[in-house]
Design a protein around this motif. Sequence first.
Motif, short mmCIF file in Angstrom:
data_model
loop_
_atom_site.label_atom_id
_atom_site.label_comp_id
_atom_site.label_asym_id
_atom_site.label_seq_id
_atom_site.Cartn_x
_atom_site.Cartn_y
_atom_site.Cartn_z
N VAL A 197 4.62 0.66 19.59
CA VAL A 197 3.96 -0.53 19.06
C VAL A 197 4.28 -0.63 17.58
O VAL A 197 4.07 0.33 16.82
CB VAL A 197 2.43 -0.46 19.27
N ALA A 198 4.79 -1.79 17.17
CA ALA A 198 5.17 -2.00 15.77
C ALA A 198 4.33 -3.10 15.16
O ALA A 198 3.99 -4.09 15.82
CB ALA A 198 6.65 -2.36 15.67
N ILE A 199 3.98 -2.92 13.89
CA ILE A 199 3.24 -3.95 13.17
C ILE A 199 3.74 -3.96 11.73
O ILE A 199 3.89 -2.91 11.10
CB ILE A 199 1.72 -3.70 13.22
N ASN A 200 4.04 -5.15 11.23
CA ASN A 200 4.45 -5.32 9.84
C ASN A 200 3.20 -5.64 9.03
O ASN A 200 2.67 -6.75 9.10
CB ASN A 200 5.48 -6.45 9.72
N THR A 201 2.74 -4.68 8.25
CA THR A 201 1.48 -4.86 7.54
C THR A 201 1.58 -5.90 6.43
O THR A 201 0.55 -6.37 5.94
CB THR A 201 1.03 -3.51 6.93
N ASP A 243 5.18 -0.81 9.58
CA ASP A 243 6.25 -1.24 8.69
C ASP A 243 5.67 -1.81 7.40
O ASP A 243 4.59 -2.40 7.40
CB ASP A 243 7.11 -2.29 9.39
N GLU A 244 6.40 -1.64 6.30
CA GLU A 244 6.00 -2.10 4.97
C GLU A 244 4.60 -1.60 4.62
O GLU A 244 3.73 -2.36 4.19
CB GLU A 244 6.08 -3.63 4.88
N ILE A 245 4.40 -0.32 4.81
CA ILE A 245 3.10 0.31 4.57
C ILE A 245 2.68 0.18 3.10
O ILE A 245 1.49 0.20 2.77
CB ILE A 245 3.14 1.79 5.00
N GLY A 246 3.66 0.03 2.22
CA GLY A 246 3.34 -0.08 0.79
C GLY A 246 2.56 -1.33 0.45
O GLY A 246 1.94 -1.40 -0.62
N ASP A 247 2.55 -2.34 1.33
CA ASP A 247 1.84 -3.58 1.07
C ASP A 247 0.46 -3.62 1.73
O ASP A 247 -0.21 -4.65 1.69
CB ASP A 247 2.66 -4.78 1.57
N ILE A 281 4.46 6.55 12.55
CA ILE A 281 5.70 6.48 11.76
C ILE A 281 5.54 5.29 10.83
O ILE A 281 5.29 4.17 11.27
CB ILE A 281 6.94 6.29 12.65
N ALA A 282 5.62 5.54 9.54
CA ALA A 282 5.48 4.48 8.54
C ALA A 282 6.81 4.23 7.87
O ALA A 282 7.69 5.10 7.84
CB ALA A 282 4.42 4.87 7.51
N ALA A 283 6.96 3.03 7.33
CA ALA A 283 8.21 2.68 6.65
C ALA A 283 7.91 1.79 5.46
O ALA A 283 6.93 1.03 5.45
CB ALA A 283 9.17 1.98 7.61
N THR A 284 8.75 1.88 4.45
CA THR A 284 8.60 1.03 3.27
C THR A 284 9.92 0.94 2.53
O THR A 284 10.74 1.86 2.58
CB THR A 284 7.52 1.59 2.32
N HIS A 285 10.12 -0.20 1.86
CA HIS A 285 11.28 -0.35 0.97
C HIS A 285 10.87 -0.10 -0.47
O HIS A 285 11.72 -0.14 -1.37
CB HIS A 285 11.87 -1.75 1.11
N GLN A 286 9.59 0.15 -0.70
CA GLN A 286 9.08 0.34 -2.05
C GLN A 286 9.00 1.82 -2.42
O GLN A 286 9.04 2.69 -1.56
CB GLN A 286 7.67 -0.27 -2.17
N HIS A 287 8.88 2.08 -3.71
CA HIS A 287 8.68 3.44 -4.19
C HIS A 287 7.18 3.71 -4.19
O HIS A 287 6.45 3.25 -5.09
CB HIS A 287 9.27 3.61 -5.60
#
Length: 490
Positions: A197-201, A243-247, A281-287
């Motif tokens: 299951v994927a979710i773009n936060t 996805d995009e956990i940084g936001d 599993i988390a993902a981000t393009h941010q630092h």
Amino acid sequence: MKKAVWIVDDDASIRFVLERALQRASLPVQCFEQPSQVLAALEQGDGQPLVLVSDIRMPDPHGLSGLDLLQRVQQQWPQLPVIIMTAFSDLDSAVASFQGGAFEYLPKPFDVQKAIELIRRAMDTVQGSADAVTESDTLADQEMLGQAPAMQEVFRAIGRLAHSQATVLVTGESGSGKELVARALHRHSSRAGGPFVAINTAAIPRDLLESELFGHERGSFTGAQQLRRGRFEQAEGGTLFLDEIGDMPIELQTRLLRVLSDGHFYRVGGHLAIKANVRIIAATHQHLEERVQQGVFREDLYHRLNVIRLRLPPLRERPEDIAMLARHFLQRSAQQLGVETKRLGDGALRQLLGFPFPGNVRQLENICHWLTVMAPAQVIALKDLPPEVLERAPAMGGPQECPLPAILPAAEPEQDTRSDAGWQQVLEQQALDMLQSGQVNIWSGLVAECERALIRAALSASQQRRIEAAQRLGIGRNTISRKMQELDMD
């Protein structure tokens, strides 16, 4: 039979090269052509090898592959370290090798000296037992592709994480394929039978995100007319990709931290604790480190997520994969549209190799789909490329597309460029001109052109005899073959 390094490969040249290299390294060696021969030698009590080095795909009268051999060895001789070789540098091969208990995965062509070093390291390590999993050899559903060293490291990491339940943080630029990594981690894990299951936060409004993640009870807020299961419940027994956990809003970060800490959560408006049996599993393009310093991301949550970090390289850091990926995307687009597959001409390919791809793999995929629809001929010419590619200076991603004389010009009567000072000055001036014109990422391109020049010169001096060319350059035969493949000189 005394203890030795056993090599099994149907390719006689590979056996010969490794046998000679091992002998020079004062290591005893025994060679086999088929997996069944190795199993027969092991079962007959002819001794156990120090290390077993096996190809992954070989013709065998008993239908055995290198992975079958690996599985049998792990079942009966679990302490024997096995190194898997393959010319198919893909994710499934890497994961299947590691899942089967392989000590290491060695993509062909390889540097012989590095292979010897790997064999020595395997000899010093006791390989523990592992569950053997045989993967399909087909690449029909393959989504992650890459032969660049950076991508091979990603494949190796996925293989090593196959049986782990640890939380993984995938970092990388937008469009680099972070969700593909997450899906691969799920597909090759013990949770593969459960849901992914994927979710773009970042794509869900702040007010709805809590309900999306944790669900809500009937009547918990206006419009909540019935009970709703959130993504955590939907992913029960499987994997939840954030996805995009940084936001993620700071208030929801607190709730997520609690789930990661004690494994329970509450639906919105609910009073009954629900146990969460999911892998995150988390993902981000941010630092995230910078987000923590800015006070918009919780430091304790960052440390909870950052158990294992997996960095996905941007496409500009693996230009050797561009041609292969483009062929793959052109073929897939043609299949989707029911038309004949188009191919890139030399000019178009050079321009793509020099393009920085700010949108990474996703941008290349979109370009290939556009070309399948819009390019008028089967062979895609330079002029057929979309405007955003043609408008960028070709050398922005490296000067692979620059003709060789632009870097190493032919000698003129007034100047002897064969002297050390001559060619060094020309190269330095070329780099200076490129930098002053605002170009970036020029290192890999200049180095690649210098390597091309060296290999062309050596091949010319040796009448195109590759082995002699490698000897005259002072490198191994496998090294020159690998370099020619990476530089698209084959």
